[in-house]
Write an enzyme that holds these catalytic residues in place. Structure first.
Site, PDB file in Angstrom:
ATOM      1  CE  LYS A 182      -3.600   2.444   2.560  1.00 59.72           C
ATOM      2  NZ  LYS A 182      -4.457   2.446   3.773  1.00 59.72           N
ATOM      3  CE  LYS A 200      -6.461   1.941  -0.562  1.00 58.91           C
ATOM      4  NZ  LYS A 200      -7.120   1.970   0.761  1.00 58.91           N
TER       5      LYS A 200
END
Length: 334
Positions: free
Chosen positions: A205, A258
């Site tokens: 992320k 992400k």
């Protein structure tokens, strides 16, 4: 008289393999299905509300009492999975995120309602403290406002287990704290839930500009500084690879990258590093808003662009895509 013929080498000929429309799907690595999608939704503690999110067209903060009317038509169209994000009032926020697993809070109430009304729907819960902390950071803080990783992980694991006890099928910690996979997995084991509750790791992320609309939606912006000390630097490939390998070791069942479209190389890395795990990508709020606004400006057709974005993620290695376009895709995939 001699003639010169331009020869195309036999090993250069590709067109015939996809000339006929029937052949073209044969060239596709993965086919997008309704089961490939997970719909992220925002649950507010204003139980009767349905509040439009200005920066995210067609998305709302949904009160628990309005949840069935929103989800039922999507389930009828083939929705298989949702991801819940809690959006509490500022009045319940404190430094320790005490309200994150409040039994009367929006997430636990939403889990119970969805599992009662739609037992076949997979209910996943984002596990993070930032929506519930007064400072807006994703964990507990030391006196100098740096992250207290040990205390953060302890609290995050506690929240994840309480979501699982409420009926969640999957828990997905998005905090990017070190070591939280193992702590949550151990917590699920100790609670007797490790056989039925899966663990999706937001492994890679990145500290991205693309989260802006989400922070508007979830009311979770940091009150000072930013999250660069725990989310990954956007230019770092090696850290992403190390984080993926770590989370596999610590027991993650699903690996996520992400954001999605700016990080296709990392998705491919994830597929190579964890070939036996499902790979998920989160097409985040900024990606969703960009595609919407570009289509509104006439840059391209919305459906064509969204489907191409889905193809890019699957081509990179995804088998699960979290996207706010899920309602439209359920229609288009018919």
């Amino acid at each position: 008289t001699s003639t010169t013929t331009t020869m195309v080498h036999i090993d250069s000929l590709l067109h015939a393999g996809y000339h006929n429309p029937v052949q073209r799907p044969w060239q596709v690595e993965r086919t997008l299905t309704k089961g490939s999608l997970m719909y992220p939704i925002f649950i507010t503690d204003e139980a009767d509300s349905l509040i439009p999110i200005p920066s995210m067209p067609n998305q709302n903060r949904i009160g628990v009492n309005r949840l069935e009317e929103v989800i039922a038509p999507l389930v009828q169209k083939g929705l298989r999975a949702v991801m819940l994000f809690g959006v509490p009032n500022d009045s319940v926020k404190d430094a320790l995120a005490t309200a994150a697993d409040d039994p009367a809070g929006p997430v636990i109430q939403a889990i119970k309602l969805l599992k009662a009304k739609f037992p076949a729907l997979l209910v996943s819960c984002d596990v993070c403290l930032c929506e519930y902390t007064s400072h807006g950071h994703c964990g507990h803080l030391n006196e100098d406002n740096t992250i207290n990783n040990e205390a953060s992980v302890r609290r995050i694991a506690e929240v994840a287990v309480n979501y699982a006890k409420a009926g969640a099928d999957n828990v997905a910690p998005s905090d990017m704290m070190d070591g939280r996979m193992r702590a949550i997995k151990q917590g699920l084991l100790d609670a007797g839930l490790s056989h039925r509750v899966s663990l999706m790791a937001y492994s890679a992320k990145y500290a991205s500009a693309l989260y802006g609309p989400f922070r508007d939606a979830a009311c979770s912006g940091a009150q000072f500084g930013d999250r660069s000390a725990y989310q990954l630097p956007p230019g770092s490939r090696g850290l992403g690879r190390r984080a993926i390998e770590r989370d596999v070791r610590e027991g993650a069942d699903i690996i996520m990258v992400k954001p999605a479209m700016f990080y296709l190389d990392i998705i491919r890395d994830a597929k190579e590093l964890a070939p036996d795990h499902p790979i998920a990508a989160y097409q985040v709020s900024g990606e969703y808003a960009m595609i919407h606004h570009a289509a509104s400006a006439g840059v391209f057709n919305l459906k064509t662009a969204v489907l191409e974005s889905m193809a890019s993620l699957q081509r990179a290695g995804c088998s699960l895509i979290l996207t706010y376009f899920t309602p439209e895709l359920l229609e288009w995939l018919n």
